[in-house]
Design a protein around this motif. Structure first.
Motif, PDB file in Angstrom:
ATOM      1  N   THR A 140       0.944  -1.207   0.140  1.00  0.00           N
ATOM      2  CA  THR A 140      -0.076   0.134   0.059  1.00  0.00           C
ATOM      3  C   THR A 140       0.878   1.243   0.084  1.00  0.00           C
ATOM      4  N   TYR A 171      -7.540  -0.659  -7.242  1.00  0.00           N
ATOM      5  CA  TYR A 171      -6.860  -1.737  -6.287  1.00  0.00           C
ATOM      6  C   TYR A 171      -7.817  -1.540  -5.042  1.00  0.00           C
ATOM      7  N   SER A 191     -11.299  -3.197  -5.595  1.00  0.00           N
ATOM      8  CA  SER A 191     -11.365  -4.639  -5.684  1.00  0.00           C
ATOM      9  C   SER A 191     -11.309  -5.145  -4.511  1.00  0.00           C
ATOM     10  N   ASN A 219       0.686  -8.140  -9.074  1.00  0.00           N
ATOM     11  CA  ASN A 219       1.970  -7.463  -9.341  1.00  0.00           C
ATOM     12  C   ASN A 219       2.904  -7.794 -10.268  1.00  0.00           C
ATOM     13  N   CYS A 243       1.533  -5.578 -13.117  1.00  0.00           N
ATOM     14  CA  CYS A 243       2.035  -4.377 -12.949  1.00  0.00           C
ATOM     15  C   CYS A 243       3.476  -4.130 -13.504  1.00  0.00           C
ATOM     16  N   ARG A 279      -3.435  -3.462 -11.101  1.00  0.00           N
ATOM     17  CA  ARG A 279      -3.543  -3.189  -9.742  1.00  0.00           C
ATOM     18  C   ARG A 279      -4.964  -3.791  -9.385  1.00  0.00           C
ATOM     19  N   GLY A 314      -5.661  -6.184  -6.270  1.00  0.00           N
ATOM     20  CA  GLY A 314      -6.751  -5.940  -5.265  1.00  0.00           C
ATOM     21  C   GLY A 314      -7.763  -7.192  -4.867  1.00  0.00           C
TER      22      GLY A 314
END
Length: 518
Positions: A54, A81, A84, A116, A119, A132, A136
């Motif tokens: 975060t 994120y 979700s 991740n 991303c 993201r 999430g």
């Protein structure tokens, strides 16, 4: 109601003696110190991972937005994120009955890892936002590890009066992740760019998967049910209507501000209409149709649960608004590097420690008053004219008060209901928290982008789309851009102060019950 909570009272380990409490309502699990350390280590590793992610990503929102020349859309990374997370957090309660505690946690960690990786490899801002969102989906379960720790493990293992102590340990782990995420994200970006910030989380995810698969062994009480019967217990329509209501509203607000769409634009008012319809359906479904609702509205008709729910909503809005906007302030106004901006989140982690004394009303009042103080101090920031000491430590009362208030209100909530309602009451608390997190990031992001007149007309698009361009401007234009961002963020901080005051009024009606489960 009984069927949904029976499995929640199962021990987290397949080993250990379960003896009945004096009232016969709930088992008290006796674990060896070694087993207790292992199960807490498995769950707390997920808590650490969620907290690290975060703050790490919050620090990098501005650099990532500037990299793709879409800084005005950077808040979408946080919103996608958290939306979700908001959607999937309540579902993991039921998925844990279907897949088992271990299966649900492994699913969450897998989705988190895939998100991740996507991303890290994202070729565009849009694909990064999708990544993201997938992360999430897992993050809802990753942070649910902290939820189960609170609502099941600690409640079963220790008296309620000691729950604040164990929650304090969880907050230390969460605070460590939060404190490390900001500086680590900035350091990685300054040296290698933003992509390694996502890749570096993969080893931690693998470690968490290993610990969970090894030690979180759970027997589900109603395992004789078929998958179809278990799936039927999931409040699918309630979850869908909640996401429609929250997501439609946030997307409409974001499009109006970041894309400069008019309120009369069909896309904007269409999303707002969908949000209203979704909210109406959500209330109807949770009130009349859902067999096991994700938000039992009967609980909110009680004084203390309603006060706690509203306080958790506002507190989460404050914490996550600061989490995303404080680094933005140091990047856009103070023109600091990503590492320096991330370091300013470190004092906030000091506030992640709390221990309960058995008396929580005054503690809750003092905690929320600390948030009011911190929000007010942020609203007084004036860039280079603000003393360095204030820039470092004005966030501390907010972090301290927020962590303490979240814990003390949870204790107030579970002490106001019967043992059979602890799991569902805690779920409601977390639903309001995750909703507040989404609102805090999305609304303040839209607010900071909704005053284009404050930006120099000839530089307005560049400054909004890429903050990294500000240091390259000629001195007069650069100062005008800095002043514009400072003014926009000051409005955000003033709004945070208003929300903090409202939270203070929300906690006043909380009743203080004796911690009878001690």
């Amino acid at each position: 109601m009984t069927s949904s909570t029976d499995s929640e009272r199962e021990p987290l380990l397949s080993r250990g003696d379960a003896s009945q409490t004096p009232n016969g309502n709930r088992p008290l699990i006796e674990l060896s110190t070694w087993d207790l350390c292992w199960v807490l280590g498995a769950l707390w590793s997920a808590v650490f991972l969620g907290a690290l992610d975060t703050t790490l990503v919050a620090t990098l929102l501005t650099p990532i937005g500037s990299y793709f020349d879409k800084a005005h859309q950077s808040s979408y990374l946080g919103t996608s994120y958290l939306l979700s997370v908001c959607c999937f957090t309540p579902l993991y309660g039921r998925l844990s009955d279907i897949l088992g505690r271990k299966g649900a946690m492994m699913l969450a960690l897998t989705l988190f890892g895939i998100g991740n990786m996507l991303c890290a490899l994202a070729p565009s801002m849009e694909s990064l936002i999708v990544g993201r969102a997938i992360a999430g989906m897992g993050g809802g379960g990753v942070m649910t590890g902290k939820h189960y720790l609170s609502s099941i493990a600690v409640t079963d293992i220790v008296p309620l009066k000691q729950r604040g102590l164990y929650q304090g340990f969880a907050n230390i782990i969460y605070g460590a992740g939060s404190g490390l995420g900001g500086p680590l994200g900035g350091l990685l970006y300054d040296r290698w760019g933003w992509r390694p910030a996502f890749l570096i989380q993969v080893p931690v995810i693998i470690l968490s998967c290993f610990l969970v698969s090894l030690k979180v062994n759970v027997k589900i009480h109603d395992s004789q049910q078929t998958w179809a019967e278990k799936l039927a217990r999931v409040d699918w329509f309630g979850s869908l209507s909640l996401v429609t209501a929250v997501g439609g509203f946030l997307l409409a607000v974001s499009l109006k501000s970041t894309e400069d769409l008019a309120l009369g634009d069909p896309l904007v008012w269409g999303l707002l209409l969908a949000s209203v319809i979704g909210a109406a359906f959500f209330v109807a479904i949770e009130s009349h149709w859902a067999a096991e609702p994700i938000m039992p509205l009967w609980l909110l008709r009680r004084r203390t649960p309603l006060a706690v729910a509203l306080a958790n909503l506002g507190t989460s809005m404050l914490l996550f608004s600061s989490l995303y906007n404080v680094p933005l302030y140091f990047s856009a106004v103070m023109l600091q590097s990503a590492k320096e901006a991330g370091l300013h989140l470190l004092p906030n982690s000091v506030g992640m420690v709390m221990r309960s004394t058995g008396k929580y009303w005054w503690l809750t009042i003092l905690s929320t008053a600390s948030m009011v103080l911190s929000a007010g101090l942020l609203a007084t920031w004036h860039g280079g004219n603000t003393p360095e000491l204030h820039l470092w430590f004005d966030v501390v009362p907010g972090g301290l008060g927020g962590a303490s208030a979240i814990t003390s209100t949870l204790i107030a909530l579970v002490s106001s209901v019967g043992r059979e309602d602890i799991a569902v009451a805690t779920g409601v608390s977390y639903l309001f928290r995750t909703t507040g997190q989404v609102l805090g990031v999305a609304l303040t992001g839209a607010l900071s982008q909704s005053h284009p007149s404050q930006f120099p007309p000839d530089q307005n698009p560049d400054i909004r789309h890429s903050i990294s361009v500000i240091p390259t401007l000629d001195p007069p234009t650069r100062q005008a851009a800095v002043d514009s961002w400072a003014s926009a963020l000051r409005i955000v901080f003033i709004c945070q102060t208003v929300v903090a005051i409202l939270v203070l009024f929300c906690v006043l009606p909380i009743e203080e019950f004796e911690l009878a489960y001690a």
